[in-house]
Design a protein around this motif. Structure first.
Motif, mmCIF file in Angstrom:
data_model
loop_
_atom_site.group_PDB
_atom_site.id
_atom_site.type_symbol
_atom_site.label_atom_id
_atom_site.label_comp_id
_atom_site.label_asym_id
_atom_site.label_seq_id
_atom_site.Cartn_x
_atom_site.Cartn_y
_atom_site.Cartn_z
ATOM 1 N N GLU A 190 -43.281 84.612 55.773
ATOM 2 C CA GLU A 190 -43.240 85.332 56.022
ATOM 3 C C GLU A 190 -41.853 85.823 56.555
ATOM 4 O O GLU A 190 -42.105 84.847 58.003
ATOM 5 C CB GLU A 190 -44.443 86.372 56.134
ATOM 6 N N SER A 191 -41.778 87.065 57.145
ATOM 7 C CA SER A 191 -40.831 86.341 58.295
ATOM 8 C C SER A 191 -40.517 88.443 59.316
ATOM 9 O O SER A 191 -40.144 89.444 57.806
ATOM 10 C CB SER A 191 -39.313 86.105 57.898
ATOM 11 N N SER B 108 -39.541 85.281 52.101
ATOM 12 C CA SER B 108 -39.629 86.518 51.976
ATOM 13 C C SER B 108 -38.978 87.697 51.431
ATOM 14 O O SER B 108 -39.353 89.196 51.869
ATOM 15 C CB SER B 108 -40.513 86.037 53.361
ATOM 16 N N ALA B 109 -37.963 87.561 51.971
ATOM 17 C CA ALA B 109 -37.088 88.753 52.416
ATOM 18 C C ALA B 109 -36.728 89.897 51.194
ATOM 19 O O ALA B 109 -36.701 90.224 51.393
ATOM 20 C CB ALA B 109 -35.633 87.847 52.433
ATOM 21 N N TYR B 110 -36.967 89.211 50.009
ATOM 22 C CA TYR B 110 -36.773 89.863 48.683
ATOM 23 C C TYR B 110 -37.939 90.381 47.832
ATOM 24 O O TYR B 110 -38.087 90.837 46.573
ATOM 25 C CB TYR B 110 -35.494 89.444 47.938
ATOM 26 N N ARG C 90 -41.084 91.529 49.606
ATOM 27 C CA ARG C 90 -41.949 92.448 50.172
ATOM 28 C C ARG C 90 -42.496 93.366 49.036
ATOM 29 O O ARG C 90 -41.608 93.799 48.488
ATOM 30 C CB ARG C 90 -41.590 92.555 51.720
ATOM 31 N N SER D 175 -42.041 96.456 50.494
ATOM 32 C CA SER D 175 -41.796 97.674 50.660
ATOM 33 C C SER D 175 -39.731 97.487 50.441
ATOM 34 O O SER D 175 -39.313 97.780 51.364
ATOM 35 C CB SER D 175 -41.761 97.351 52.276
ATOM 36 N N THR D 176 -39.836 96.175 49.953
ATOM 37 C CA THR D 176 -38.585 96.176 49.636
ATOM 38 C C THR D 176 -37.921 96.764 49.027
ATOM 39 O O THR D 176 -38.800 97.657 47.427
ATOM 40 C CB THR D 176 -38.119 94.420 49.224
ATOM 41 N N PRO D 177 -36.581 97.590 49.583
ATOM 42 C CA PRO D 177 -36.270 98.584 48.646
ATOM 43 C C PRO D 177 -36.147 98.561 47.250
ATOM 44 O O PRO D 177 -35.731 96.383 47.130
ATOM 45 C CB PRO D 177 -34.742 98.890 48.955
ATOM 46 N N ALA D 178 -36.083 99.221 45.870
ATOM 47 C CA ALA D 178 -36.531 98.804 44.624
ATOM 48 C C ALA D 178 -34.991 98.079 44.169
ATOM 49 O O ALA D 178 -35.167 97.258 43.281
ATOM 50 C CB ALA D 178 -37.006 99.924 43.892
ATOM 51 N N GLY D 179 -34.178 98.676 45.127
ATOM 52 C CA GLY D 179 -32.569 98.102 44.338
ATOM 53 C C GLY D 179 -31.824 97.072 45.203
ATOM 54 O O GLY D 179 -30.953 96.570 44.556
ATOM 55 N N ALA D 180 -33.008 96.688 45.945
ATOM 56 C CA ALA D 180 -32.684 95.431 46.630
ATOM 57 C C ALA D 180 -32.600 94.072 45.805
ATOM 58 O O ALA D 180 -33.480 93.981 45.046
ATOM 59 C CB ALA D 180 -33.215 95.167 48.049
ATOM 60 N N PRO D 181 -31.944 93.241 46.360
ATOM 61 C CA PRO D 181 -31.635 92.125 45.384
ATOM 62 C C PRO D 181 -32.806 91.461 45.066
ATOM 63 O O PRO D 181 -33.263 91.216 46.126
ATOM 64 C CB PRO D 181 -30.539 91.178 45.723
ATOM 65 N N ASN E 172 -32.898 106.610 41.714
ATOM 66 C CA ASN E 172 -33.848 105.500 42.048
ATOM 67 C C ASN E 172 -33.944 105.759 43.567
ATOM 68 O O ASN E 172 -32.474 105.319 44.280
ATOM 69 C CB ASN E 172 -33.841 103.996 42.428
ATOM 70 N N VAL F 90 -33.332 104.798 46.631
ATOM 71 C CA VAL F 90 -32.632 103.565 47.512
ATOM 72 C C VAL F 90 -31.380 104.231 47.230
ATOM 73 O O VAL F 90 -30.590 103.488 48.147
ATOM 74 C CB VAL F 90 -33.305 102.001 46.949
ATOM 75 N N HIS F 91 -30.652 104.302 46.109
ATOM 76 C CA HIS F 91 -29.105 105.272 46.886
ATOM 77 C C HIS F 91 -29.429 106.029 47.602
ATOM 78 O O HIS F 91 -28.865 106.966 46.836
ATOM 79 C CB HIS F 91 -28.986 104.823 45.405
ATOM 80 N N ARG G 206 -40.587 97.190 58.785
ATOM 81 C CA ARG G 206 -39.824 96.905 57.280
ATOM 82 C C ARG G 206 -39.046 96.587 57.364
ATOM 83 O O ARG G 206 -38.574 95.473 55.974
ATOM 84 C CB ARG G 206 -39.843 98.202 56.530
ATOM 85 N N ASP H 67 -35.808 93.327 56.937
ATOM 86 C CA ASP H 67 -35.930 92.560 56.883
ATOM 87 C C ASP H 67 -34.758 91.711 56.543
ATOM 88 O O ASP H 67 -34.906 90.826 55.707
ATOM 89 C CB ASP H 67 -37.200 91.859 55.570
ATOM 90 N N TRP I 31 -31.966 92.711 55.228
ATOM 91 C CA TRP I 31 -30.866 92.872 54.402
ATOM 92 C C TRP I 31 -29.483 93.269 55.613
ATOM 93 O O TRP I 31 -29.542 93.770 56.364
ATOM 94 C CB TRP I 31 -31.464 94.297 53.571
ATOM 95 N N GLN J 22 -29.688 95.169 40.086
ATOM 96 C CA GLN J 22 -30.602 95.408 41.190
ATOM 97 C C GLN J 22 -30.264 94.328 41.937
ATOM 98 O O GLN J 22 -30.701 94.124 42.945
ATOM 99 C CB GLN J 22 -32.040 95.563 41.421
ATOM 100 N N ALA J 23 -28.744 94.166 42.236
ATOM 101 C CA ALA J 23 -28.487 92.983 42.854
ATOM 102 C C ALA J 23 -27.609 93.495 44.472
ATOM 103 O O ALA J 23 -28.060 93.698 45.473
ATOM 104 C CB ALA J 23 -27.445 92.337 42.270
ATOM 105 N N VAL J 24 -27.207 95.162 44.351
ATOM 106 C CA VAL J 24 -26.273 95.416 45.665
ATOM 107 C C VAL J 24 -26.542 97.283 45.938
ATOM 108 O O VAL J 24 -26.426 97.759 44.215
ATOM 109 C CB VAL J 24 -25.036 95.524 45.396
ATOM 110 N N ILE J 25 -26.997 97.534 46.654
ATOM 111 C CA ILE J 25 -26.718 99.199 46.777
ATOM 112 C C ILE J 25 -25.579 99.245 47.337
ATOM 113 O O ILE J 25 -24.848 98.657 48.372
ATOM 114 C CB ILE J 25 -27.720 99.723 47.484
#
Lengths: 203, 392
Positions: free
Chosen positions: A55-56, A153-155, A157, A159-165, B90, B92-93, B173, B175, B177, B261-264
């Motif tokens: 966690e960070s 922790s980065a990806y 959580r 609250s991670t955007p669903a599209g984030a890797p 989605n 997030v885009h 929130r 982190d 990115w 879902q690697a990059v937005i």
């Protein structure tokens, strides 16, 4: 009327505003570098004795870490580490970076975790040792890769955007460039220099 | 009549220190006008209301296009359809920013939508920063402008993390990115626009990087800078339709990257729908009673003066003004001639006392956030000038 006149009596242009003000006043200065956010880390010892950050969180106060380790009986024990102790470990590890012995700059199986000093340096070099050292370390490819895998922790959580890797597995497929980029294989159709390199797209 | 106010211009030396190097056009004329358009508070409010409403109409129309599979009608390249659908599915885009070009809004003329630059809008530097600097340099009240562009885009970058929720949640929130910003090398305007966006994102709290387009590396799992640092977001100031046509393999890779879902990727692929002038026809079909829309068709309009545009023409290229009798009154060539054609009812742009015409550009970042004008002839092109404004 926030949208019309929000610039009232403050510099609402962020760092750009500071630059403009100084240019108009004839005393421009170099822009500040990006500020590093202090961190609250939760670091867990893995079965093999190595550590990973689970966690960070950004914090306004000084950086801190909660270390979860196993004692001789296999029970989990927790201890806190303050910023000074973290700095000390990070500095020791940074010395190892300079003489080339730190595991943070070694390539290899990054998923296995690292020692405590390495783990802390990998995820918080900028906030503990300053931006210049942080940036210099991040420009090392191995360090950057270690840094991203040390922080599990980065990806993950909620609250991670669903599209984030998801923590991307290091890929074996070759990376390619386009737009006339140099690393595009000559046989690829995109190797032809883009004809639009001088156009304006603004519309 | 458009009312103007003379001001002391910013010196070229000052502009260059700000990173604004494209201050002189190729005919040696100054790009930034030394006048301001005077508008009233009500006119500013009307632009704000209009653009918010128009954006809502665009969002609804985009849903309609996707539902009814009208991509071909809009001239959308087939190899981006999947990317557009995925980006639309989605939140997030997130759409960072766009610019609406409008006729009217001053001199008692009604606001009419001309087009929406949703994908790669420029004039950002001028509207966000120089507008403000012009007032400041002339000792004028900074409150008297419709310009919240910098702040609005900064907040909108935070929404990449918080989405519709309060941007105050960003700090807890976010982190680490990272956003990579890219433009082509060798075009000052595009590079400065991209670097300004990077600065705004950095101010918002993001870790950011910059890499020229030709040095960016791609594989199915991600997007990397020259040093192979991986990024979670990629902002490209490069048109989606040009990727589709000039770099079709990249279009496929980007679709896969989105699938994984690697990059937005920003602005999102669905902004290509907004960007298509074919949308003007869809909008008119869906909202024929909107006061902001001009009659638009995929066929030449009968019995009225109209403007022929290309689905993806930019900077005034390939625009033709045709009289009610079918005679071509004004025409500008360009490289977009083979795009699908759209026919929009003609509307008169407001003029100043010397007959120069003015077109409003209103930026949108979650809401309407700032105004700038371009002045020029009948068809605004890359020789038209930027004119700031002041609320009187």
């Amino acid at each position: 009327m926030k949208h019309i006149s929000s610039i009232a009596s403050k510099i609402a242009l962020g760092s750009a505003g500071v630059v403009i003000m100084s240019v108009l006043a004839g005393c421009e200065q170099k822009q500040e570098e990006q500020k590093q956010q202090n961190k609250f880390l939760i670091i867990e010892q893995q079965a093999g004795g190595k550590y990973v950050v689970v966690e960070s969180l950004p914090t306004d106060g000084p950086s801190r870490a909660l270390i979860r380790e196993k004692d001789a009986n296999g029970n989990t024990v927790e201890r806190f580490m303050n910023e000074e102790e973290m700095k000390k470990l990070a500095e020791q590890e940074y010395k190892k970076v300079q003489d080339g012995t730190s595991e943070t700059v070694k390539s290899g199986e990054s998923s296995a975790g690292m020692g405590l000093g390495g783990t802390i340096l990998a995820v918080a070099a900028g906030s503990l040792l300053g931006n210049m050292i942080g940036n210099a370390l991040m420009s090392n490819k191995n360090f950057a890769s270690r840094s991203s895998t040390a922080n599990q922790s980065a990806y993950s959580r909620p609250s991670t955007p669903a599209g984030a890797p998801g923590s991307a597995a290091s890929s074996s497929s070759p990376k390619k460039s386009y737009f006339g980029g140099s690393s595009t294989p000559a046989s690829a159709p995109s190797a032809a220099p883009s004809s639009s390199s001088t156009s304006t797209y603004g519309g | 009549m458009v009312k103007l106010q003379n001001i002391r211009p910013l010196k070229n030396e000052q502009l260059e220190k700000l990173g604004f190097t494209w201050h002189t056009d190729s005919d040696s004329s100054r790009y930034i006008s030394d006048t301001l358009v005077q508008i009233t508070q009500d006119e500013a409010e009307a632009y704000y209301e209009a653009v918010n409403e128009i954006y809502d109409m665009y969002a609804e129309a985009a849903g309609y296009v996707i539902e009814n599979d009208l991509f071909f009608e809009l001239g959308i390249p087939f190899n981006l359809v999947d990317a557009i659908k995925k980006s639309w599915e989605n939140d997030v885009h997130w759409h960072i920013y766009g610019r609406f070009d409008l006729a009217g809004g001053v001199d008692s003329k009604p606001i009419k939508l001309l087009e929406f630059n949703a994908d790669t809008p420029t004039a950002l530097f001028e509207t966000a920063l120089l507008q403000w600097a012009l007032l400041k340099e002339n000792g004028m009240d900074e409150n008297r402008q419709f310009n919240n562009v910098y702040d609005a885009i900064r907040e909108n970058f935070k929404r990449l993390i918080t989405l519709f929720e309060d941007t105050e949640f960003f700090d807890e929130r976010y982190d680490g990115w990272k956003i990579l910003f890219s433009s082509i090398q060798g075009n000052d305007e595009e590079e400065a626009t991209t670097r300004l966006l990077r600065q705004i994102a950095t101010d918002a709290g993001f870790n950011t990087g910059f890499e020229y387009l030709q040095n960016v590396k791609f594989d199915e799992n991600g997007i990397y800078d020259k040093s192979e640092n991986q990024y979670e977001y990629w902002f490209k100031l490069y048109p989606w339709e040009d990727i589709a046509v000039d770099e079709p393999e990249l279009a496929t890779t980007l679709t896969t990257i989105m699938q994984n879902q690697a990059v937005i990727i920003l602005n999102p692929a669905y902004t290509l729908l907004f960007q298509s002038k074919g949308m003007l026809k869809i909008l008119y079909d869906l909202f024929p009673d909107s006061p902001y829309l001009l009659k638009t068709s995929f066929e030449p309009l009968k019995g009225m003066k109209y403007v022929e545009k290309c689905a993806f023409g930019r900077e005034g290229a390939n625009i033709k003004i045709v009289g009610a009798d079918g005679a071509v009154l004004n025409e500008q060539g360009g490289e977009y001639g083979n795009h699908k054609k759209v026919y929009q009812e003609y509307t008169e742009l407001p003029k100043d006392e010397s007959g120069v015409k003015y077109q409003a550009g209103v930026f949108f970042a979650y809401e309407a956030c700032g105004l700038g004008f371009r002045k020029g002839g009948e068809i605004m092109n890359n020789m038209s000038k930027f004119v700031g404004h002041v609320i009187v």
